[in-house]
Design a protein around this motif. Structure first.
Motif, PDB file in Angstrom:
ATOM      1  N   GLN A 173      32.854  39.488  20.494  1.00  0.00           N
ATOM      2  CA  GLN A 173      33.008  39.651  19.042  1.00  0.00           C
ATOM      3  C   GLN A 173      34.489  39.472  18.694  1.00  0.00           C
ATOM      4  N   GLY A 174      34.736  39.074  17.420  1.00  0.00           N
ATOM      5  CA  GLY A 174      36.108  38.999  16.917  1.00  0.00           C
ATOM      6  C   GLY A 174      36.773  37.661  17.186  1.00  0.00           C
ATOM      7  N   GLY A 175      37.772  37.337  16.359  1.00  0.00           N
ATOM      8  CA  GLY A 175      38.533  36.090  16.530  1.00  0.00           C
ATOM      9  C   GLY A 175      37.824  34.914  15.889  1.00  0.00           C
ATOM     10  N   ALA A 176      38.387  33.710  16.116  1.00  0.00           N
ATOM     11  CA  ALA A 176      37.905  32.493  15.457  1.00  0.00           C
ATOM     12  C   ALA A 176      36.394  32.330  15.596  1.00  0.00           C
ATOM     13  N   GLY A 177      35.748  32.122  14.486  1.00  0.00           N
ATOM     14  CA  GLY A 177      34.300  31.871  14.495  1.00  0.00           C
ATOM     15  C   GLY A 177      33.484  33.133  14.750  1.00  0.00           C
ATOM     16  N   LEU A 178      33.953  33.991  15.675  1.00  0.00           N
ATOM     17  CA  LEU A 178      33.178  35.180  16.066  1.00  0.00           C
ATOM     18  C   LEU A 178      33.553  36.426  15.269  1.00  0.00           C
ATOM     19  N   TRP A 179      34.404  36.247  14.239  1.00  0.00           N
ATOM     20  CA  TRP A 179      34.736  37.370  13.350  1.00  0.00           C
ATOM     21  C   TRP A 179      33.458  37.892  12.687  1.00  0.00           C
ATOM     22  N   ARG A 180      32.426  37.064  12.594  1.00  0.00           N
ATOM     23  CA  ARG A 180      31.147  37.485  11.984  1.00  0.00           C
ATOM     24  C   ARG A 180      30.491  38.653  12.711  1.00  0.00           C
ATOM     25  N   LEU A 181      30.860  38.848  13.990  1.00  0.00           N
ATOM     26  CA  LEU A 181      30.264  39.940  14.763  1.00  0.00           C
ATOM     27  C   LEU A 181      31.110  41.207  14.689  1.00  0.00           C
ATOM     28  N   ASP A 182      32.263  41.122  14.028  1.00  0.00           N
ATOM     29  CA  ASP A 182      33.194  42.250  13.941  1.00  0.00           C
ATOM     30  C   ASP A 182      33.084  42.855  12.542  1.00  0.00           C
ATOM     31  N   SER A 183      32.525  44.062  12.462  1.00  0.00           N
ATOM     32  CA  SER A 183      32.231  44.637  11.135  1.00  0.00           C
ATOM     33  C   SER A 183      33.497  44.875  10.310  1.00  0.00           C
ATOM     34  N   GLY A 229      40.474  42.405  23.993  1.00  0.00           N
ATOM     35  CA  GLY A 229      40.075  42.259  25.402  1.00  0.00           C
ATOM     36  C   GLY A 229      39.202  43.419  25.883  1.00  0.00           C
ATOM     37  N   LYS A 230      38.985  44.429  25.022  1.00  0.00           N
ATOM     38  CA  LYS A 230      38.207  45.612  25.433  1.00  0.00           C
ATOM     39  C   LYS A 230      36.742  45.482  24.995  1.00  0.00           C
ATOM     40  N   THR A 231      35.860  46.185  25.705  1.00  0.00           N
ATOM     41  CA  THR A 231      34.457  46.251  25.277  1.00  0.00           C
ATOM     42  C   THR A 231      34.387  47.271  24.143  1.00  0.00           C
ATOM     43  N   GLU A 232      33.874  46.838  22.987  1.00  0.00           N
ATOM     44  CA  GLU A 232      33.866  47.718  21.815  1.00  0.00           C
ATOM     45  C   GLU A 232      32.466  47.789  21.218  1.00  0.00           C
ATOM     46  N   LYS A 233      32.217  48.858  20.478  1.00  0.00           N
ATOM     47  CA  LYS A 233      30.937  49.053  19.802  1.00  0.00           C
ATOM     48  C   LYS A 233      30.726  47.908  18.793  1.00  0.00           C
ATOM     49  N   VAL A 234      29.495  47.440  18.682  1.00  0.00           N
ATOM     50  CA  VAL A 234      29.177  46.429  17.661  1.00  0.00           C
ATOM     51  C   VAL A 234      28.756  47.156  16.388  1.00  0.00           C
ATOM     52  N   GLY A 235      29.433  46.871  15.286  1.00  0.00           N
ATOM     53  CA  GLY A 235      29.166  47.603  14.041  1.00  0.00           C
ATOM     54  C   GLY A 235      28.324  46.845  13.040  1.00  0.00           C
ATOM     55  N   ILE A 236      27.925  45.625  13.398  1.00  0.00           N
ATOM     56  CA  ILE A 236      27.162  44.833  12.423  1.00  0.00           C
ATOM     57  C   ILE A 236      25.659  44.944  12.669  1.00  0.00           C
ATOM     58  N   ASP A 237      24.878  44.587  11.649  1.00  0.00           N
ATOM     59  CA  ASP A 237      23.422  44.497  11.797  1.00  0.00           C
ATOM     60  C   ASP A 237      23.078  43.111  12.336  1.00  0.00           C
ATOM     61  N   ASP A 238      22.387  43.081  13.481  1.00  0.00           N
ATOM     62  CA  ASP A 238      21.947  41.805  14.073  1.00  0.00           C
ATOM     63  C   ASP A 238      20.726  41.253  13.349  1.00  0.00           C
TER      64      ASP A 238
END
Ligand SMILES: NC(=O)c1ccc[n+]([C@@H]2O[C@H](COP(=O)([O-])OP(=O)(O)OC[C@H]3O[C@@H](n4cnc5c(N)ncnc54)[C@H](O)[C@@H]3O)[C@@H](O)[C@H]2O)c1
Length: 379
Positions: A173-183, A229-238
């Motif tokens: 999650q996070g960063g270019a293109g994948l910001w959509r997965l970062d709430s 670089g860390k494993t973090e909780k996903v805050g978005i609705d899949d």
């Protein structure tokens, strides 16, 4: 001599390309009083933004959006950056007296959206949000058929937006293109990203929504974050599914997911009225399916209308009957309609106020998924 409309684009990603294409092409296909001038493009990476400007024909570049807003030679700020940047940029642009076009969803939530609406309305600047599916000719035709009363009383509205690109648990999650997965950047998952499109179209075609009952799920609970670089909780609705009552008495179901294996961007809607029904599918966007119960019984059935006739919305500006257009043209249509509204009293829609209504529905959906109750939509 046409008047000039000096445009500055913020963001050169997926939407940066669709918007650049639209500003470049619109004058070739539509007779407009203004000629858009591609004055400046802005994004944070200097080398990449320069390369983008050369490729698409932007006259200059900036790496800080504040510089763009300070420039006297810019009339219109076009926001094509991630969701958490929309409010700050749009409010600053409005305060500087610039027109604003903003990508969807308008904001991270309704509260933030209200500030954006207040800013553009106080400044009195033309504003619009890129809910581009309204301008697929088949969808615009659906609106015309409904407004002509062909469907009669509407009973059901059914919409889906299905994708399958986040099924792998190894996707970060996070960063270019994948910001959509970062709430923190996206605000929400499929609700604000995909269902917001379905909701905007629904409000346009079938009027306001009264209340909703929703469920959401986050199938993959933790993902590595590209930036930390860390494993973090996903805050978005899949995934999200919700029921709704419209003010006109019709019932609705909406569903969206990024876990429907095999579906890439399957946006469909079906509307059932007392006289007729309509069905549309983004994967076949130049067709509208229409069933009219008033046809004579012997030949009654679903019509599959190929939307390429010069009588169809927008189509006389393109090629000849039989030849279809696609996704990128919806953005060209949006720019054309925005420019046509300038200097007239007509609102270029959906504007910020329209998009706030969509935001309120998204807020109610996310709230209902938490409370497990029907939630009223703020008006
Ligand atoms: N209308 C549609 O159908 C549609 C489709 C996709 C995305 N969108 C919306 O468009 C927006 C952008 O999405 P995308 O798919 O183009 O994303 P993207 O990741 O492809 O591109 C985002 C761009 O914004 C730039 N950016 C990020 N932060 C910035 C900042 N602070 N200042 C300047 N530039 C910055 C990035 O460098 C990148 O160029 C989002 O709000 C998204 O929801 C709309």
């Amino acid at each position: 001599m046409k008047k000039k409309l000096n445009v500055a684009l913020i963001g050169y990603g997926f939407m940066g390309r669709t918007h650049s294409n639209a500003f470049r092409k619109v004058g070739n296909f539509f007779d407009l009083d203004y000629e858009p001038v591609m004055k400046a493009v802005c994004a944070r990476d200097e080398a990449k933004v320069k390369a983008f400007a050369d490729k698409w024909g932007w006259e200059s570049t900036e790496c800080d959006w504040r510089k763009i807003i300070e420039r006297d030679d810019i009339d219109l700020i076009d926001i094509g950056s991630p969701n958490n940047t929309h409010a700050e940029i749009a409010i600053a642009a409005a305060k500087a007296g610039k027109m604003v076009m903003c990508e969807k969803p308008l904001s991270m939530d309704g509260k933030e959206g209200e500030k954006m609406v207040a800013a553009v309305e106080k400044a009195g600047v033309p504003n619009m949000v890129w809910y581009n599916y309204r301008r697929v000719p088949a969808v615009t035709l659906a609106k015309q058929l409904i407004d002509e009363g062909r469907l009669g009383k509407i009973f059901h509205y059914r919409a889906k937006f299905l994708q399958d690109w986040t099924i792998s648990k190894d996707l970060p999650q996070g960063g270019a293109g994948l910001w959509r997965l970062d709430s923190k950047v996206a605000g929400s998952g499929v609700t604000g990203d995909l269902l917001a499109h379905c909701i905007d179209t629904a409000l346009w075609l079938n009027g306001s929504i009264k209340d909703v009952s929703a469920m959401t799920e986050t199938f993959i609970k933790e993902r590595k974050h590209t930036l930390t670089g860390k494993t973090e909780k996903v805050g978005i609705d899949d995934a999200c599914a919700f029921l709704a009552h419209f003010d006109n008495g019709s019932l609705a179901t909406f569903e969206s997911t990024r876990y429907a294996r095999g579906h890439k961007a399957l946006y469909t809607f079906e509307i059932n009225g007392e006289n007729a029904s309509i069905f549309w599918d983004l994967h076949d966007l130049h067709r509208l399916q229409y069933f009219d119960h008033r046809d004579s019984g012997a030949t009654r059935g679903w019509r599959n209308i190929h939307i390429t006739d010069s009588e169809h919305p927008y189509m006389k500006n393109w090629w000849v009957p039989g030849l279809q257009i696609g996704y990128e043209h919806t953005f060209v249509h949006q720019v054309a309609d925005f420019i046509q509204s300038l200097g007239s009293k007509k609102r270029a829609r959906p504007d910020f106020r329209d998009a706030l209504e969509t935001q309120y529905v998204c807020d109610a959906v996310l709230k209902s998924a938490k409370t497990n109750k029907w939630e009223k939509v703020k008006k």
